[in-house]
Design a protein around this motif. Structure first.
Motif: not given
Length: 67
Positions: A27-44
């Motif tokens: 499931d690529r969608i769940l991996v994409s969501i996880t990566l997006a959350i990590l990217a937002i966290g790092y940016a914050y």
């Protein structure tokens, strides 16, 4: 154990590669969501928390001992 910390770390890294690969295949969608959350966290963290570190992440000086 010869080369003590290296064998367990290599095993852990290989296991993580297998888990990430299996998740990408299933499931690529769940991996994409996880990566997006990590990217937002790092940016914050690097955009807001890191620059304010001296102002916000300090403890007050301890109170003097009462005799």
């Amino acid at each position: 154990m010869p080369g003590w910390p290296l064998p367990p770390l290599l095993l852990l890294a290989m296991m993580m590669v297998v888990v990430v690969y299996e998740n990408l295949v299933s499931d690529r969608i769940l991996v994409s969501i996880t990566l997006a959350i990590l990217a937002i966290g790092y940016a914050y963290y690097y955009g807001y928390i890191q620059p304010c570190r001296e102002d916000r992440w300090t403890l007050p000086a301890p109170a003097g001992e009462e005799s």
